[in-house]
Design a protein around this motif. Structure first.
Motif, PDB file in Angstrom:
ATOM      1  N   GLY A   1       0.823  -1.204   0.000  1.00 46.12           N
ATOM      2  CA  GLY A   1       0.000   0.000   0.000  1.00 46.12           C
ATOM      3  C   GLY A   1       0.856   1.252   0.000  1.00 46.12           C
ATOM      4  O   GLY A   1       0.556   2.227  -0.692  1.00 46.12           O
ATOM      5  N   GLU A   2       1.942   1.233   0.767  1.00 47.45           N
ATOM      6  CA  GLU A   2       2.849   2.383   0.802  1.00 47.45           C
ATOM      7  C   GLU A   2       3.514   2.595  -0.549  1.00 47.45           C
ATOM      8  O   GLU A   2       3.694   3.729  -0.997  1.00 47.45           O
ATOM      9  CB  GLU A   2       3.896   2.190   1.901  1.00 47.45           C
ATOM     10  N   ALA A   3       3.874   1.515  -1.234  1.00 51.02           N
ATOM     11  CA  ALA A   3       4.470   1.633  -2.569  1.00 51.02           C
ATOM     12  C   ALA A   3       3.471   2.243  -3.556  1.00 51.02           C
ATOM     13  O   ALA A   3       3.843   3.088  -4.378  1.00 51.02           O
ATOM     14  CB  ALA A   3       4.941   0.267  -3.060  1.00 51.02           C
ATOM     15  N   VAL A   4       2.211   1.856  -3.463  1.00 48.64           N
ATOM     16  CA  VAL A   4       1.176   2.426  -4.330  1.00 48.64           C
ATOM     17  C   VAL A   4       1.003   3.908  -4.021  1.00 48.64           C
ATOM     18  O   VAL A   4       0.922   4.742  -4.931  1.00 48.64           O
ATOM     19  CB  VAL A   4      -0.159   1.662  -4.172  1.00 48.64           C
ATOM     20  N   ARG A   5       0.948   4.265  -2.733  1.00 45.10           N
ATOM     21  CA  ARG A   5       0.811   5.677  -2.347  1.00 45.10           C
ATOM     22  C   ARG A   5       1.960   6.503  -2.901  1.00 45.10           C
ATOM     23  O   ARG A   5       1.766   7.581  -3.472  1.00 45.10           O
ATOM     24  CB  ARG A   5       0.747   5.831  -0.829  1.00 45.10           C
ATOM     25  N   HIS A   6       3.172   6.000  -2.778  1.00 44.04           N
ATOM     26  CA  HIS A   6       4.349   6.706  -3.280  1.00 44.04           C
ATOM     27  C   HIS A   6       4.283   6.861  -4.799  1.00 44.04           C
ATOM     28  O   HIS A   6       4.554   7.942  -5.339  1.00 44.04           O
ATOM     29  CB  HIS A   6       5.623   5.961  -2.874  1.00 44.04           C
ATOM     30  N   ALA A   7       3.901   5.795  -5.510  1.00 43.62           N
ATOM     31  CA  ALA A   7       3.809   5.848  -6.968  1.00 43.62           C
ATOM     32  C   ALA A   7       2.736   6.844  -7.417  1.00 43.62           C
ATOM     33  O   ALA A   7       2.931   7.585  -8.386  1.00 43.62           O
ATOM     34  CB  ALA A   7       3.518   4.459  -7.528  1.00 43.62           C
ATOM     35  N   LEU A   8       1.605   6.874  -6.717  1.00 43.55           N
ATOM     36  CA  LEU A   8       0.563   7.839  -7.055  1.00 43.55           C
ATOM     37  C   LEU A   8       1.063   9.269  -6.877  1.00 43.55           C
ATOM     38  O   LEU A   8       0.800  10.135  -7.709  1.00 43.55           O
ATOM     39  CB  LEU A   8      -0.690   7.598  -6.210  1.00 43.55           C
TER      40      LEU A   8
ATOM     41  N   ALA B   1       4.157  10.250  -7.134  1.00 37.24           N
ATOM     42  CA  ALA B   1       5.108  10.500  -8.218  1.00 37.24           C
ATOM     43  C   ALA B   1       4.398  10.787  -9.536  1.00 37.24           C
ATOM     44  O   ALA B   1       4.960  11.460 -10.414  1.00 37.24           O
ATOM     45  CB  ALA B   1       6.044   9.303  -8.372  1.00 37.24           C
ATOM     46  N   MET B   2       3.163  10.304  -9.670  1.00 33.92           N
ATOM     47  CA  MET B   2       2.387  10.536 -10.887  1.00 33.92           C
ATOM     48  C   MET B   2       1.570  11.826 -10.812  1.00 33.92           C
ATOM     49  O   MET B   2       0.802  12.132 -11.717  1.00 33.92           O
ATOM     50  CB  MET B   2       1.458   9.349 -11.148  1.00 33.92           C
ATOM     51  N   GLY B   3       1.720  12.556  -9.717  1.00 36.77           N
ATOM     52  CA  GLY B   3       1.028  13.832  -9.589  1.00 36.77           C
ATOM     53  C   GLY B   3      -0.251  13.786  -8.775  1.00 36.77           C
ATOM     54  O   GLY B   3      -0.934  14.794  -8.649  1.00 36.77           O
ATOM     55  N   PHE B   4      -0.603  12.654  -8.216  1.00 31.60           N
ATOM     56  CA  PHE B   4      -1.793  12.535  -7.371  1.00 31.60           C
ATOM     57  C   PHE B   4      -1.392  12.812  -5.920  1.00 31.60           C
ATOM     58  O   PHE B   4      -1.212  11.904  -5.114  1.00 31.60           O
ATOM     59  CB  PHE B   4      -2.423  11.148  -7.508  1.00 31.60           C
ATOM     60  N   ASP B   5      -1.263  14.102  -5.601  1.00 28.92           N
ATOM     61  CA  ASP B   5      -0.715  14.493  -4.303  1.00 28.92           C
ATOM     62  C   ASP B   5      -1.714  14.394  -3.154  1.00 28.92           C
ATOM     63  O   ASP B   5      -1.325  14.468  -2.003  1.00 28.92           O
ATOM     64  CB  ASP B   5      -0.180  15.932  -4.391  1.00 28.92           C
ATOM     65  N   GLY B   6      -2.980  14.221  -3.430  1.00 29.33           N
ATOM     66  CA  GLY B   6      -3.993  14.204  -2.383  1.00 29.33           C
ATOM     67  C   GLY B   6      -4.129  12.877  -1.656  1.00 29.33           C
ATOM     68  O   GLY B   6      -4.917  12.764  -0.729  1.00 29.33           O
ATOM     69  N   VAL B   7      -3.361  11.860  -2.036  1.00 28.55           N
ATOM     70  CA  VAL B   7      -3.490  10.542  -1.406  1.00 28.55           C
ATOM     71  C   VAL B   7      -2.583  10.492  -0.178  1.00 28.55           C
ATOM     72  O   VAL B   7      -1.369  10.578  -0.286  1.00 28.55           O
ATOM     73  CB  VAL B   7      -3.119   9.412  -2.393  1.00 28.55           C
TER      74      VAL B   7
END
Length: 76
Positions: A18-25, A27-33
């Motif tokens: 889950g932390e890896a997904v949060r970090h990847a999001l 990095a893709m510009g989805f800063d609200g997660v």
């Protein structure tokens, strides 16, 4: 009959996936997660006569590691 089992890590158990997904999001510009918890969904096609108790036994014995995971069962 169909059953759907949702398996998630218990609160307080670290979720590196889950932390890896949060970090990847992020990095893709989805800063609200702020946090991500990842789990799994298991769908079962059951014979007539199977009960929710049967599915719960399946979870306790195989489908979920109840030391670190919780589960919920939906019967349809």
């Amino acid at each position: 009959m169909k059953a759907r089992v949702h398996v998630m890590l218990k609160n307080g158990v670290l979720d590196p996936q889950g932390e890896a997904v949060r970090h990847a999001l992020g990095a893709m510009g989805f800063d609200g997660v702020q946090a991500v918890r990842q789990g799994k969904v298991i769908e079962l096609d059951l014979a007539d006569g199977a009960t929710q108790a049967d599915v719960e036994q399946m979870c306790e014995k195989l489908l979920a590691n109840t030391v670190i995971e919780s589960y919920t069962v939906e019967i349809a």
